[in-house]
Write a protein that holds these residues in place. Structure first.
Motif, PDB file in Angstrom:
ATOM      1  N   SER A  63      46.633  50.172  36.081  1.00 10.54           N
ATOM      2  CA  SER A  63      46.795  49.975  37.519  1.00 10.54           C
ATOM      3  C   SER A  63      47.633  48.769  37.890  1.00 10.54           C
ATOM      4  O   SER A  63      48.121  48.671  39.006  1.00 10.54           O
ATOM      5  CB  SER A  63      45.421  49.825  38.182  1.00 10.54           C
ATOM      6  OG  SER A  63      44.874  48.556  37.882  1.00 10.54           O
ATOM      7  N   GLY A  64      47.803  47.828  36.981  1.00 11.92           N
ATOM      8  CA  GLY A  64      48.542  46.622  37.329  1.00 11.92           C
ATOM      9  C   GLY A  64      47.840  45.768  38.360  1.00 11.92           C
ATOM     10  O   GLY A  64      48.475  45.141  39.208  1.00 11.92           O
ATOM     11  N   GLY A  65      46.495  45.706  38.328  1.00 12.45           N
ATOM     12  CA  GLY A  65      45.756  44.882  39.281  1.00 12.45           C
ATOM     13  C   GLY A  65      45.631  45.515  40.646  1.00 12.45           C
ATOM     14  O   GLY A  65      45.705  44.831  41.672  1.00 12.45           O
ATOM     15  N   LEU A  66      45.432  46.827  40.679  1.00 14.29           N
ATOM     16  CA  LEU A  66      45.359  47.566  41.936  1.00 14.29           C
ATOM     17  C   LEU A  66      44.322  46.987  42.882  1.00 14.29           C
ATOM     18  O   LEU A  66      44.604  46.707  44.053  1.00 14.29           O
ATOM     19  CB  LEU A  66      45.054  49.039  41.637  1.00 14.29           C
ATOM     20  CG  LEU A  66      44.588  49.917  42.800  1.00 14.29           C
ATOM     21  CD1 LEU A  66      45.707  50.078  43.811  1.00 14.29           C
ATOM     22  CD2 LEU A  66      44.132  51.280  42.285  1.00 14.29           C
ATOM     23  N   PHE A  67      43.113  46.784  42.407  1.00 12.09           N
ATOM     24  CA  PHE A  67      42.015  46.358  43.278  1.00 12.09           C
ATOM     25  C   PHE A  67      42.215  44.910  43.732  1.00 12.09           C
ATOM     26  O   PHE A  67      41.971  44.587  44.894  1.00 12.09           O
ATOM     27  CB  PHE A  67      40.684  46.527  42.560  1.00 12.09           C
ATOM     28  CG  PHE A  67      40.228  47.960  42.467  1.00 12.09           C
ATOM     29  CD1 PHE A  67      39.275  48.464  43.342  1.00 12.09           C
ATOM     30  CD2 PHE A  67      40.759  48.811  41.522  1.00 12.09           C
ATOM     31  CE1 PHE A  67      38.863  49.783  43.270  1.00 12.09           C
ATOM     32  CE2 PHE A  67      40.352  50.135  41.434  1.00 12.09           C
ATOM     33  CZ  PHE A  67      39.407  50.626  42.314  1.00 12.09           C
ATOM     34  N   SER A  68      42.646  44.039  42.820  1.00  5.21           N
ATOM     35  CA  SER A  68      42.856  42.638  43.200  1.00  5.21           C
ATOM     36  C   SER A  68      43.970  42.502  44.226  1.00  5.21           C
ATOM     37  O   SER A  68      43.852  41.753  45.200  1.00  5.21           O
ATOM     38  CB  SER A  68      43.184  41.805  41.948  1.00  5.21           C
ATOM     39  OG  SER A  68      42.089  41.782  41.061  1.00  5.21           O
ATOM     40  N   GLN A  69      45.051  43.220  44.019  1.00  6.86           N
ATOM     41  CA  GLN A  69      46.155  43.151  44.967  1.00  6.86           C
ATOM     42  C   GLN A  69      45.749  43.694  46.332  1.00  6.86           C
ATOM     43  O   GLN A  69      46.157  43.166  47.367  1.00  6.86           O
ATOM     44  CB  GLN A  69      47.350  43.942  44.425  1.00  6.86           C
ATOM     45  CG  GLN A  69      48.015  43.294  43.220  1.00  6.86           C
ATOM     46  CD  GLN A  69      49.185  44.107  42.693  1.00  6.86           C
ATOM     47  OE1 GLN A  69      49.576  45.106  43.280  1.00  6.86           O
ATOM     48  NE2 GLN A  69      49.734  43.677  41.574  1.00  6.86           N
ATOM     49  N   ALA A  70      44.935  44.755  46.322  1.00  4.28           N
ATOM     50  CA  ALA A  70      44.487  45.314  47.596  1.00  4.28           C
ATOM     51  C   ALA A  70      43.665  44.312  48.378  1.00  4.28           C
ATOM     52  O   ALA A  70      43.795  44.205  49.609  1.00  4.28           O
ATOM     53  CB  ALA A  70      43.678  46.584  47.339  1.00  4.28           C
ATOM     54  N   LEU A  71      42.814  43.530  47.684  1.00  7.52           N
ATOM     55  CA  LEU A  71      41.992  42.540  48.377  1.00  7.52           C
ATOM     56  C   LEU A  71      42.817  41.322  48.787  1.00  7.52           C
ATOM     57  O   LEU A  71      42.561  40.710  49.823  1.00  7.52           O
ATOM     58  CB  LEU A  71      40.827  42.125  47.485  1.00  7.52           C
ATOM     59  CG  LEU A  71      39.765  43.199  47.256  1.00  7.52           C
ATOM     60  CD1 LEU A  71      38.681  42.694  46.310  1.00  7.52           C
ATOM     61  CD2 LEU A  71      39.143  43.652  48.566  1.00  7.52           C
ATOM     62  N   ASP A  72      43.801  40.960  47.961  1.00  5.94           N
ATOM     63  CA  ASP A  72      44.652  39.829  48.322  1.00  5.94           C
ATOM     64  C   ASP A  72      45.440  40.115  49.598  1.00  5.94           C
ATOM     65  O   ASP A  72      45.751  39.196  50.365  1.00  5.94           O
ATOM     66  CB  ASP A  72      45.626  39.520  47.184  1.00  5.94           C
ATOM     67  CG  ASP A  72      44.920  38.954  45.957  1.00  5.94           C
ATOM     68  OD1 ASP A  72      43.777  38.476  46.108  1.00  5.94           O
ATOM     69  OD2 ASP A  72      45.505  39.012  44.853  1.00  5.94           O
ATOM     70  N   ARG A  73      45.770  41.376  49.831  1.00  4.15           N
ATOM     71  CA  ARG A  73      46.547  41.755  51.006  1.00  4.15           C
ATOM     72  C   ARG A  73      45.671  42.292  52.135  1.00  4.15           C
ATOM     73  O   ARG A  73      46.199  42.682  53.184  1.00  4.15           O
ATOM     74  CB  ARG A  73      47.577  42.823  50.624  1.00  4.15           C
ATOM     75  CG  ARG A  73      48.557  42.380  49.545  1.00  4.15           C
ATOM     76  CD  ARG A  73      49.446  43.533  49.134  1.00  4.15           C
ATOM     77  NE  ARG A  73      50.355  43.165  48.054  1.00  4.15           N
ATOM     78  CZ  ARG A  73      51.195  44.013  47.469  1.00  4.15           C
ATOM     79  NH1 ARG A  73      51.242  45.277  47.879  1.00  4.15           N
ATOM     80  NH2 ARG A  73      51.978  43.608  46.498  1.00  4.15           N
ATOM     81  N   ALA A  74      44.384  42.337  51.902  1.00  2.00           N
ATOM     82  CA  ALA A  74      43.491  42.914  52.915  1.00  2.00           C
ATOM     83  C   ALA A  74      43.501  42.058  54.172  1.00  2.00           C
ATOM     84  O   ALA A  74      43.485  40.822  54.107  1.00  2.00           O
ATOM     85  CB  ALA A  74      42.067  43.004  52.364  1.00  2.00           C
ATOM     86  N   PRO A  75      43.552  42.679  55.337  1.00  2.00           N
ATOM     87  CA  PRO A  75      43.530  41.903  56.588  1.00  2.00           C
ATOM     88  C   PRO A  75      42.185  41.226  56.791  1.00  2.00           C
ATOM     89  O   PRO A  75      41.149  41.708  56.346  1.00  2.00           O
ATOM     90  CB  PRO A  75      43.792  42.967  57.662  1.00  2.00           C
ATOM     91  CG  PRO A  75      43.335  44.245  57.046  1.00  2.00           C
ATOM     92  CD  PRO A  75      43.614  44.135  55.582  1.00  2.00           C
ATOM     93  N   ILE A  76      42.219  40.084  57.429  1.00  2.00           N
ATOM     94  CA  ILE A  76      41.021  39.319  57.763  1.00  2.00           C
ATOM     95  C   ILE A  76      40.896  39.294  59.285  1.00  2.00           C
ATOM     96  O   ILE A  76      41.892  39.312  60.001  1.00  2.00           O
ATOM     97  CB  ILE A  76      41.111  37.880  57.196  1.00  2.00           C
ATOM     98  CG1 ILE A  76      41.225  37.930  55.677  1.00  2.00           C
ATOM     99  CG2 ILE A  76      39.885  37.057  57.586  1.00  2.00           C
ATOM    100  CD1 ILE A  76      40.033  38.526  54.966  1.00  2.00           C
ATOM    101  N   ALA A  77      39.661  39.265  59.760  1.00  2.00           N
ATOM    102  CA  ALA A  77      39.432  39.263  61.201  1.00  2.00           C
ATOM    103  C   ALA A  77      40.154  38.086  61.859  1.00  2.00           C
ATOM    104  O   ALA A  77      40.168  36.978  61.318  1.00  2.00           O
ATOM    105  CB  ALA A  77      37.934  39.186  61.489  1.00  2.00           C
ATOM    106  N   PRO A  78      40.770  38.288  63.013  1.00  2.00           N
ATOM    107  CA  PRO A  78      41.431  37.186  63.734  1.00  2.00           C
ATOM    108  C   PRO A  78      40.466  36.021  63.950  1.00  2.00           C
ATOM    109  O   PRO A  78      39.308  36.221  64.313  1.00  2.00           O
ATOM    110  CB  PRO A  78      41.850  37.834  65.055  1.00  2.00           C
ATOM    111  CG  PRO A  78      41.982  39.294  64.741  1.00  2.00           C
ATOM    112  CD  PRO A  78      40.922  39.582  63.725  1.00  2.00           C
ATOM    113  N   SER A  79      40.967  34.806  63.735  1.00  2.00           N
ATOM    114  CA  SER A  79      40.106  33.625  63.812  1.00  2.00           C
ATOM    115  C   SER A  79      40.896  32.450  64.356  1.00  2.00           C
ATOM    116  O   SER A  79      42.106  32.340  64.140  1.00  2.00           O
ATOM    117  CB  SER A  79      39.552  33.289  62.423  1.00  2.00           C
ATOM    118  OG  SER A  79      38.806  32.083  62.440  1.00  2.00           O
TER     119      SER A  79
END
Length: 604
Positions: A63-79
């Motif tokens: 996968s080449g770090g599929l899950f880690s990359q997805a979380l690294d790019r995951a949006p975070i709630a506006p703050s």
């Protein structure tokens, strides 16, 4: 009203919401990502790229770090919170690593700490998001059944992640067999979703709704039929012959019944005709190739739903990590809670049984204390001896505010917290090799940075304000800072050793909403790590010096020991010098007689 007191009427603090309150909106179909962190899951800009990576991982097993990359790019709630203004001084990375551990089945899982850190360090501005998270944690902590179901779902999701990311790399497996195994795990994840969290009224219901919605799709039914075909093509009935010694001598097939109800099962005649047709058309391929094509087609039908599971693994880790924090506190005999969240204008702030989680995680013994102020926008001035718990108190208050607004458990038995738009913490002043200012200059820069970052109504935490200069000048700057802070109406906690100055401020009462507390001392003048009203009369420097061995007697003893050690070394060198006078030429000397001029001599 006393800013800090030992006992507070429990009626003054609202209790956590009842199970299921607030109710999270259910996801009506498979169109949305089943998020546990958002009320309205945002669209991902990298969804197409994520889908391509998933397809490649399914096909190749890498996968080449599929899950880690997805979380690294995951949006975070506006703050409105800026982690740079508080994260380093609160040791948030250590907090996540030590307190938000995920243990399932007696084993500690390897989690994406970076994603948990991003979620905690950016409390959402939308109060609905905070309430969604609180509702989920409330149900998980109140129902061992729900927690067990989430842990089983997380474990299955981790196995899916391992199968997709090539956890079996290096072993020789049939590619089609590996893909069928992946599909079996995917089906298990969806089945666990649809069969879990029955009766949940929080965001956990989203998982159940999503699982059931997926099960109703044609893609899921095709996957289930293919797996059933792979596991149960036919049923054989046998007659077995057993010899006198009990061993099997042979068997006869009595009946063979194929699973005709499975759409992938063809009758023998249809299979023969299909192969004959392909032969006359000039095609030649085996049953394995046919199965491989079927597997690919089935995965394409379910791929859009599997993609939505990838970021969900990290979201489950946030909640399981929060439960791990609760477990850590309970193991230390401490309590955590979901606090009441108020607006700044709604009265007092109360933290009962407050403790420092970093101290607990480090193996130290935390002594809970109570912090209660009559107004949320109070500036609390903390005085007392060194090692009395002042800095730990500031850390605890700041972490409580952060975790409360992130929707997590807070390190207190009961808590009422007023929302703030930001947090500025300054506890650590490190000396840098390239700094151009002295201690006073660095302190003044710290103060300027504070007012550059601090917005109206925010929380500010300052340790040892103006400690880098002489008291007379420091007190003037200190008073300037406290007076100007009043205009921003922040929630402020400040420690100081300017005791005479603090006592004057307490007497004059010239600054509105300024309160004073001190470290409580027992009869032996030792800190109890509790805090009471007033200004400390002494910093107990002599006691601290005695505890750390910095008294006149201790230091003179060290000096005498060093003198004696130096004299012994000198005497030993003298003896070695006399002995060498009778030992003849030294080895170096004899060697040098044949070596010619030395290198040093030539260079000089």
């Amino acid at each position: 009203m006393h800013p800090i007191r030992a006992q507070v009427p429990t009626e003054s603090i609202a209790r956590p919401p009842e199970p299921g309150e607030p109710h999270a909106p259910a996801l009506p179909s498979t169109d949305k990502i089943p998020s546990l962190l958002f009320v309205d899951p945002p669209a991902r800009t990298d969804l197409d790229e994520l889908r391509q990576s998933l397809s490649f991982a399914f096909t190749s097993g890498v996968s080449g770090g599929l899950f880690s990359q997805a979380l690294d790019r995951a949006p975070i709630a506006p703050s409105t919170w800026d982690p740079k203004s508080f994260a380093p001084d609160l040791f948030l990375e250590e907090l996540v690593a030590r307190c938000f551990r995920v243990r399932v089945g007696g084993h500690e899982a390897v989690v994406n700490r970076g994603f948990i850190l991003r979620v905690l360090s950016r409390p959402p501005s939308d109060t609905r998001v905070t309430e969604l998270r609180r509702g989920i944690l409330h149900e998980l902590s109140g129902s061992p059944t729900f927690r067990g179901q989430l842990e089983r779902l997380y474990t299955a999701s981790c196995r899916m992640r391992g199968a997709l990311e090539g956890a079996v790399a290096g072993k020789k497996f049939d590619p089609t067999r590996r893909q069928l195994d992946v599909l079996a795990i995917v089906k298990e994840v969806f089945d666990l979703m649809s069969g879990s969290f029955e009766g949940a009224r929080s965001g956990l219901a989203r998982l159940r709704d999503f699982g059931q919605a997926v099960q109703a799709t044609e893609g899921y039914r095709s996957m289930a039929d293919l797996l059933d075909y792979d596991e149960h093509l036919a049923t054989l009935r046998l007659d077995i012959r057993v010899g006198a010694d009990g061993r099997i001598r042979g068997f006869d097939v009595v009946t063979v019944r194929e699973r005709q109800e499975n759409p992938f099962v063809l009758s023998p005649v249809r299979r023969w005709l299909a192969k004959l047709e392909m032969f006359f058309r000039g095609y030649s391929f085996g049953d394995g190739e046919v199965m491989a094509r079927l597997v690919d087609a089935v995965f394409e039908g379910i791929e859009d739903q599997v993609v939505k599971l990838v970021p969900l693994v990290g979201e489950m880790e946030v909640y399981l990590g929060a439960l791990g924090f609760r477990d850590l506190a309970e193991a230390a005999g401490l309590e955590v809670c979901l606090p009441e969240l108020r607006s700044a204008a709604e009265g007092e702030r109360a933290l009962l049984g407050l403790f420092n989680p970093l101290l607990v995680a480090g193996g130290g013994k935390a002594v809970p204390c109570d912090v209660v102020t009559d107004r949320a926008d109070t500036t609390l001035l903390v005085t007392g001896p060194n090692s009395g718990g002042k800095t730990r108190l500031l850390q605890s208050v700041a972490l409580t505010q952060l975790l409360a607004q992130a929707g997590m458990f807070v390190p207190a038995r009961r808590a009422s917290v007023a929302r703030v738009p930001g947090l500025v913490v300054s506890l650590i002043q490190e000396t840098k090799f390239d700094q151009s200012e002295g201690r006073l200059g660095m302190e003044l820069l710290r103060i300027r940075a504070l007012f550059e970052e601090l917005g109206p109504g925010a929380m500010v935490i300052l340790d040892e304000l103006c400690s880098g200069t002489n008291p007379s000048e420091g007190e003037e700057i200190f008073e300037l800072v406290v007076t100007l802070l009043e205009k921003l109406r922040p929630q402020a906690f400040i420690t100081t050793h300017f005791l005479t100055f603090a006592a004057r401020l307490e007497r004059e009462k010239a600054i509105r909403n300024l309160r004073f507390v001190q470290v409580e001392l027992d009869a032996a003048q030792k800190p109890t790590y509790q805090f009471v009203d007033g200004v400390a009369a002494t910093s107990l420097a002599a006691q601290a010096a005695a505890r750390l061995g910095v008294t006149r007697g201790e230091l003179e003893g060290l000096i005498d020991r060093n003198i004696d050690r130096n004299q012994l070394a000198s005497r030993a060198m003298s003896i070695m010098g006399r002995d060498s006078a009778f030992a003849g030429p030294s080895v170096v000397g004899r060697d040098s007689a044949f070596a010619g001029p030395s290198v040093v001599g030539r260079g000089s």
